[in-house]
Scaffold this motif. Structure first.
Motif, PDB file in Angstrom:
ATOM      1  N   ASP A   1       0.569  -3.601   8.321  1.00  0.00           N
ATOM      2  CA  ASP A   1       0.450  -2.199   7.911  1.00  0.00           C
ATOM      3  C   ASP A   1       0.552  -1.994   6.406  1.00  0.00           C
ATOM      4  N   TRP A   2       1.266  -2.878   5.707  1.00  0.00           N
ATOM      5  CA  TRP A   2       1.637  -2.571   4.328  1.00  0.00           C
ATOM      6  C   TRP A   2       0.846  -3.347   3.274  1.00  0.00           C
TER       7      TRP A   2
ATOM      8  N   ASN B   1       3.493  -8.044  10.577  1.00  0.00           N
ATOM      9  CA  ASN B   1       3.235  -6.711  10.043  1.00  0.00           C
ATOM     10  C   ASN B   1       1.922  -6.746   9.276  1.00  0.00           C
TER      11      ASN B   1
ATOM     12  N   SER C   1       0.830  -1.207   0.000  1.00  0.00           N
ATOM     13  CA  SER C   1       0.000   0.000   0.000  1.00  0.00           C
ATOM     14  C   SER C   1       0.865   1.258   0.000  1.00  0.00           C
ATOM     15  N   HIS C   2       0.184   2.434  -0.057  1.00  0.00           N
ATOM     16  CA  HIS C   2       0.906   3.705  -0.003  1.00  0.00           C
ATOM     17  C   HIS C   2       1.597   3.903   1.343  1.00  0.00           C
ATOM     18  N   ASP C   3       1.122   3.205   2.378  1.00  0.00           N
ATOM     19  CA  ASP C   3       1.753   3.331   3.695  1.00  0.00           C
ATOM     20  C   ASP C   3       3.214   2.894   3.643  1.00  0.00           C
ATOM     21  N   PHE C   4       3.508   1.904   2.835  1.00  0.00           N
ATOM     22  CA  PHE C   4       4.895   1.448   2.715  1.00  0.00           C
ATOM     23  C   PHE C   4       5.744   2.523   2.041  1.00  0.00           C
ATOM     24  N   GLU C   5       5.229   3.131   0.981  1.00  0.00           N
ATOM     25  CA  GLU C   5       5.985   4.190   0.303  1.00  0.00           C
ATOM     26  C   GLU C   5       6.232   5.358   1.251  1.00  0.00           C
ATOM     27  N   PHE C   6       5.224   5.702   2.079  1.00  0.00           N
ATOM     28  CA  PHE C   6       5.416   6.765   3.075  1.00  0.00           C
ATOM     29  C   PHE C   6       6.521   6.393   4.060  1.00  0.00           C
ATOM     30  N   TYR C   7       6.550   5.129   4.476  1.00  0.00           N
ATOM     31  CA  TYR C   7       7.593   4.637   5.384  1.00  0.00           C
ATOM     32  C   TYR C   7       8.977   4.817   4.769  1.00  0.00           C
TER      33      TYR C   7
ATOM     34  N   LYS D   1       9.801   8.681   4.489  1.00  0.00           N
ATOM     35  CA  LYS D   1      10.103   9.223   5.820  1.00  0.00           C
ATOM     36  C   LYS D   1      11.517   8.843   6.252  1.00  0.00           C
TER      37      LYS D   1
END
Length: 319
Positions: A290-291, A288, A178-184, A187
């Motif tokens: 989250d991703w 995990n 997901s986009h959450d991984f790209e944000f990780y 960051k």
């Protein structure tokens, strides 16, 4: 492809025939104590005066440990010498001693005799036709084998953004992250760029195109974290991943780090194999969610580094 099947089968038939012919010659020429692989290395050391062990290994496609043992054997037999490069003190250059040159010349003489026996029955005209055909084969195949120019360099302007993009697209398309991984990833890269002290981010380029990356980030006085190790799928299979890993680990030793760790996920089998090959050990796992839609297993892999002085003897042979 099917339209060329007859030609392909003819090429394979010729390859089997020629390999058999040369195999018989090799068996007669390259006997102990200098079998074919050793003779090839001696020939390269003669042709590439001042080459390093790594350069010879990469050109001939030999295993690192195998060529290390071979060069040690040559040194013990006084066939080669080593000297420090005047331009780069870290580079150890290899060359043939007078004794080594004598051995090389004897191998060349034996090889010439072997080929002479093979073509002895041919007329001068047929011999010219044979060599002309060989030159044609060589020129046609070399035209299709333009070597890729691979460089490893420190990151520059725009590179961090592209590495984040590569993570987002590769993991998104291949593993449905997901986009959450790209944000990780973004960051972490931003934090690294704000304070890169004790670390470095390297970019691999193939013919001027970014192909992948790897980084070392400081995690403590004697501990570093390996991060953002990724390869564009278009450039896999060129051995770039190994070059990046060795670049990162060598940097850690030079910086005096004693311990390196990384986090990965269990679905990345190729990366996990490479980590294992370079001595990393799986020491921790956690779930995990989250991703991806499915639960992943995150893994921590650790590597204990030997002090650089303890490796100096081995590096003298390998580098």
């Amino acid at each position: 492809m099917m339209n060329n099947l007859k030609q392909i089968e003819e090429i394979r038939k010729f390859n089997r025939f020629y390999a058999n012919v040369l195999g018989k010659i090799d068996q007669e020429i390259y006997q102990q104590p200098y079998p074919l692989a050793e003779a090839r290395v001696l020939s390269e050391l003669h042709a590439q005066k001042g080459a390093t062990a790594s350069e010879i290994r990469e050109k001939l496609g030999l295993d690192r440990g195998y060529i290390s043992r071979m060069l040690q054997k040559f040194e013990d037999s006084e066939l080669i010498f080593k000297q420090q490069s005047a331009d780069d003190k870290r580079r150890i250059l290899l060359g043939l001693t007078e004794k080594g040159e004598e051995i090389h010349q004897q191998l060349v003489k034996n090889a010439n005799l072997g080929v002479s026996k093979m073509v002895a029955a041919l007329s001068e005209r047929d011999l010219l036709k044979l060599t002309a055909a060989m030159e044609t084969i060589e020129s046609l195949l070399q035209a299709q084998q333009v070597p890729d120019k691979i460089i490893i360099r420190p990151y520059g302007p725009g590179d961090a953004g592209y590495i984040a993009h590569l993570h987002g697209t590769l993991y998104g398309n291949t593993h449905q992250f997901s986009h959450d991984f790209e944000f990780y990833v973004v960051k972490g890269l931003a934090e690294f760029m704000a304070d890169p002290s004790g670390g470095q981010l390297w970019i691999a380029e193939v013919n001027g195109v970014v192909a992948g990356s790897i980084a070392i980030a400081k995690a403590g006085d004697h501990t570093a974290q390996l991060r953002w190790f990724i390869m564009d799928e278009e450039f896999q299979g060129l051995g770039i991943g190994k070059i990046l890993m060795e670049t990162a680990i060598d940097f850690c030793r030079e910086q005096g780090y004693q311990h390196v760790f990384l986090w990965t996920v269990n679905i990345l089998e190729a990366a996990r194999y490479l980590y294992s090959k370079y001595g990393f050990k799986l020491i921790e796992q956690k779930m995990n969610t989250d991703w991806t839609a499915d639960e992943l297993t995150e893994e921590r892999w650790d590597l204990e580094l030997e002090p650089i002085k303890a490796l100096s003897a081995e590096r003298d042979v390998q580098d």
